[in-house]
Motif scaffolding. Structure first.
Motif, PDB file in Angstrom:
ATOM      1  N   GLN A  23     -13.839 -26.185 -30.232  1.00 48.89           N
ATOM      2  CA  GLN A  23     -12.538 -25.515 -30.319  1.00 48.89           C
ATOM      3  C   GLN A  23     -11.461 -26.193 -29.469  1.00 48.89           C
ATOM      4  N   GLN A  57      -7.981 -27.295 -30.979  1.00 47.75           N
ATOM      5  CA  GLN A  57      -7.137 -26.140 -31.300  1.00 47.75           C
ATOM      6  C   GLN A  57      -6.599 -25.482 -30.027  1.00 47.75           C
ATOM      7  N   HIS A  58      -7.428 -25.437 -28.983  1.00 44.24           N
ATOM      8  CA  HIS A  58      -6.993 -24.889 -27.692  1.00 44.24           C
ATOM      9  C   HIS A  58      -5.842 -25.717 -27.127  1.00 44.24           C
ATOM     10  N   ASP A 105      -5.420 -17.419 -27.875  1.00 42.89           N
ATOM     11  CA  ASP A 105      -6.084 -18.687 -27.570  1.00 42.89           C
ATOM     12  C   ASP A 105      -7.309 -18.825 -28.478  1.00 42.89           C
ATOM     13  N   PRO A 106      -7.494 -19.992 -29.103  1.00 49.46           N
ATOM     14  CA  PRO A 106      -8.693 -20.179 -29.922  1.00 49.46           C
ATOM     15  C   PRO A 106      -9.990 -19.892 -29.173  1.00 49.46           C
ATOM     16  N   LEU A 159      -3.649 -27.534 -28.791  1.00 46.08           N
ATOM     17  CA  LEU A 159      -2.450 -27.232 -29.578  1.00 46.08           C
ATOM     18  C   LEU A 159      -1.820 -25.914 -29.135  1.00 46.08           C
ATOM     19  N   TRP A 160      -2.658 -24.921 -28.884  1.00 45.71           N
ATOM     20  CA  TRP A 160      -2.180 -23.621 -28.393  1.00 45.71           C
ATOM     21  C   TRP A 160      -1.502 -23.790 -27.034  1.00 45.71           C
TER      22      TRP A 160
END
Length: 101
Positions: free
Chosen positions: A18, A21-22, A65-66, A24-25
């Motif tokens: 993950q 993606q984290h 958050d992912p 990017l968040w």
């Protein structure tokens, strides 16, 4: 200001799956002006985020958050009001009206 301590509650393999993606968040939270600094703990058991703003808004953002959505991390929030900083970090100091006498 807030210190957010993330603690991983899943194996690193699941965290790593993950991680993109984290990140990017995180970048979006910086772009929105919510986060001031972040990084992982050593040993790699989680991370730390310095954030500003409203606690409720921060909690809502952390829930997106992912890592949170996948049930991979726990978030502990500590609010504090910095009254002194090192040179160059004055932006972190609480406004005068929030400082202790």
């Amino acid at each position: 200001m807030f210190i957010v301590a993330l603690s991983y509650i899943a194996p690193l393999e699941e965290i790593d799956a993950q991680l993109a993606q984290h990140v990017l968040w995180l970048k979006q939270c910086y772009a929105d002006g919510l986060f001031l600094a972040s990084g992982r703990k050593e040993p790699r058991t989680g991370g730390i985020i310095l954030a500003r703003g409203d606690r409720h808004a921060l909690q809502q953002r952390l829930a997106q958050d992912p890592f949170a959505l996948a049930g991979l991390a726990r978030y502990d929030i500590t609010e504090f009001h910095p009254s002194m900083t090192a040179p160059g970090l004055e932006v972190l100091a609480a406004p005068a009206e929030e400082r202790a006498p």
